[in-house]
Design a protein around this motif. Structure first.
Motif, PDB file in Angstrom:
ATOM      1  N   LYS A 115       0.823  -1.214   0.000  1.00  0.00           N
ATOM      2  CA  LYS A 115       0.000   0.000   0.000  1.00  0.00           C
ATOM      3  C   LYS A 115       0.866   1.276   0.000  1.00  0.00           C
ATOM      4  O   LYS A 115       0.566   2.260   0.677  1.00  0.00           O
ATOM      5  N   ASP A 117       2.072   4.684  -1.207  1.00  0.00           N
ATOM      6  CA  ASP A 117       1.480   5.822  -1.933  1.00  0.00           C
ATOM      7  C   ASP A 117       0.090   5.503  -2.480  1.00  0.00           C
ATOM      8  O   ASP A 117      -0.278   5.982  -3.557  1.00  0.00           O
ATOM      9  N   ASN A 118      -0.653   4.660  -1.761  1.00  0.00           N
ATOM     10  CA  ASN A 118      -2.022   4.323  -2.162  1.00  0.00           C
ATOM     11  C   ASN A 118      -2.099   3.740  -3.568  1.00  0.00           C
ATOM     12  O   ASN A 118      -3.080   3.934  -4.293  1.00  0.00           O
ATOM     13  N   THR A 120      -2.719   1.186  -6.540  1.00  0.00           N
ATOM     14  CA  THR A 120      -3.682   0.124  -6.818  1.00  0.00           C
ATOM     15  C   THR A 120      -3.395  -0.451  -8.196  1.00  0.00           C
ATOM     16  O   THR A 120      -2.621   0.108  -8.972  1.00  0.00           O
ATOM     17  N   ASN A 123      -4.120   2.292 -10.841  1.00  0.00           N
ATOM     18  CA  ASN A 123      -3.371   3.544 -11.018  1.00  0.00           C
ATOM     19  C   ASN A 123      -1.856   3.339 -11.067  1.00  0.00           C
ATOM     20  O   ASN A 123      -1.108   4.310 -11.147  1.00  0.00           O
ATOM     21  N   ASP A 325       9.068   3.083  -0.163  1.00  0.00           N
ATOM     22  CA  ASP A 325       8.648   4.444  -0.477  1.00  0.00           C
ATOM     23  C   ASP A 325       9.804   5.257  -1.049  1.00  0.00           C
ATOM     24  O   ASP A 325      10.961   5.081  -0.666  1.00  0.00           O
TER      25      ASP A 325
END
Length: 467
Positions: A115, A117-118, A120, A123, A325
């Motif tokens: 998960k 930077d959000n 999916t 995206n 990250d």
């Protein structure tokens, strides 16, 4: 404000890449009984290491032979797609970029799993070609520590590669780029030099795994999709009456042909009850069970781009990428980013041999050391020391020991280790990273693949006796 630094020790490169073994070697080295020279050769998407006498070295034998981690209950059937943890099927077209598509798919799946930077499946779309391009086309910046160092591949990876080469690229800072900034169709023209060290995500780990079905399943559930290489004989692909696309081989094609070529794909699930009768009748599959695999031949091929491979099918490689990250660190310190020649500490899991290697760097600003990265050939227990060096240092241990820590890694690959404590440097400070352990690999490069490059004297070291 401190910058966060990743030190790539290329075999001990402070966040260097699969060339992460002690970056580059000082030229004055002597061969000793407990070290040997390995040569990496890549052909048809398969990496092989050869000893000085030309014999192939099987690095799988150096991995942990038994899965030691706590086992979890594994379902009979599993599919990452059901959890939204696998990105869409891509199409490599006529280029031999399967290795990069499979590597990138593993990276994407791990990013989604964590998960970061959000991200999916809808995206996230990373470039499959950017890292390879920059590895094959060296920087034009003469102040860059990797100036003059690049992979000798006039095809820029379009004729084949391996997960190890992908790890080498991304651990050296090349990628992960979004597809829109490094489009697949633009590989022939190349990409802007300004993008070389841009990245939406940072590399954390690449592990080459043994063929342990339970281990692969557990890692798949925990970390995401798996890089997988197999022989890919055309005649061994099979479609059932129900339209299910499958593949299996025992090292040879159903017509008796042999071959060393390979194709890289991505495992995204499994089914223990997948019938053995779904495979080619002449493939000789004896038991039920298969991997669910994502190919890179477009979604019109197979079952919307997917197919099934028997657990019994011959396999070259299983591997997995882990990412982190982009703010995990700001700067990579490294003396080189590629290498095909390696000094290897030798030994095996039963009788390990030790050596130590080190890199010396000069801090560019006020920074905090966050991670170091190294490459190993198999299971390794390592000790890492960080020194602040004296002004007129004569060795990588000529200074103040700032921190020391141990780490053990069960599998071959390139691994970034977190540095404990708050280790900081001011601009101009010289510091060293010293690593000691078994099955370490220290790589060095050759100019035109024949002449040693001697530009790291006083910066990179190794000791054959582990002292």
């Amino acid at each position: 404000m401190f910058k966060k630094v990743c030190s790539l020790l290329l075999a001990t490169s402070m966040l260097a890449g699969l060339g992460g073994t002690l970056t580059a070697m000082a030229a004055e080295t002597k061969q000793t009984p407990n070290v040997s020279t390995l040569t990496l050769k890549t052909d048809n998407n398969v990496s092989k290491f050869y000893s000085a006498d030309g014999k192939e070295v099987d690095l799988d034998n150096l991995n942990t032979s038994t899965f030691l981690r706590k086992r979890v209950a594994l379902p009979e059937k599993y599919d990452l797609r059901n959890e939204g943890r696998s990105t869409s099927v891509k199409d490599q077209g006529q280029h031999g970029f399967c290795w990069s598509f499979a590597s990138t798919a593993s990276m994407e799946s791990n990013i989604i799993t964590k998960k970061i930077d959000n991200a999916t499946k809808d995206n996230l779309d990373l470039s499959e070609t950017g890292g390879s391009w920059f590895s094959c086309n060296g920087t034009t910046d003469k102040t860059d520590s990797t100036y003059g160092d690049h992979r000798f591949d006039p095809f820029n990876g379009t004729q084949g590669g391996t997960a190890e080469l992908a790890a080498e690229s991304i651990s050296s800072g090349y990628g992960a780029y979004p597809e829109e900034l490094a489009k697949y169709k633009d590989i022939k023209n190349g990409y802007s030099e300004a993008m070389r060290y841009y990245s939406d995500y940072k590399f954390k780990d690449y592990s080459k795994l043994p063929e342990d079905i339970s281990l692969i399943k557990q890692r798949l559930m925990e970390k995401g999709a798996m890089y997988y290489t197999y022989k890919s004989f055309d005649e061994n692909y099979y479609t059932t009456e129900d339209g299910i696309c499958t593949y299996s081989d025992n090292g040879k094609s159903v017509e008796g042909a042999d071959g060393d070529g390979g194709h890289a794909v991505t495992i995204v699930g499994w089914d223990d009850n997948f019938s053995k009768d779904n495979f080619h009748p002449d493939a000789g599959v004896k038991n039920d069970g298969a991997w669910l695999v994502k190919n890179s031949w477009g979604d019109k091929w197979g079952n919307d781009g997917y197919f099934w491979v028997s657990y019994e099918s011959f396999a070259y490689d299983f591997g997995q990428f882990e990412m982190q990250d982009k703010d995990s660190f700001d700067t990579i310190y490294q003396h080189q980013s590629t290498g095909t020649q390696y000094i290897y500490s030798g030994g095996d899991a039963e009788n390990p041999q030790y050596f130590s290697s080190a890199n010396v760097f000069t801090a560019k600003s006020k920074e905090e050391l966050k991670q170091i990265c190294y490459t190993n050939a198999g299971k390794s227990n390592v000790n890492v020391k960080i020194y602040s060096l004296n002004d007129n240092y004569t060795s990588p241990v000529d200074g103040k020991l700032l921190t020391e820590f141990d780490s053990n890694v069960n599998y071959a690959g390139t691994h970034c280790l977190d540095v404990p404590g708050n280790i900081t440097f001011n601009e101009g400070d010289k510091f060293s990273v010293v690593i000691e352990g078994e099955t370490l690999m220290t790589n060095f490069r050759y100019e035109d693949e024949t002449q040693p490059v001697n530009d790291v004297a006083g910066k990179s070291y190794f000791s054959a006796d582990g002292t």
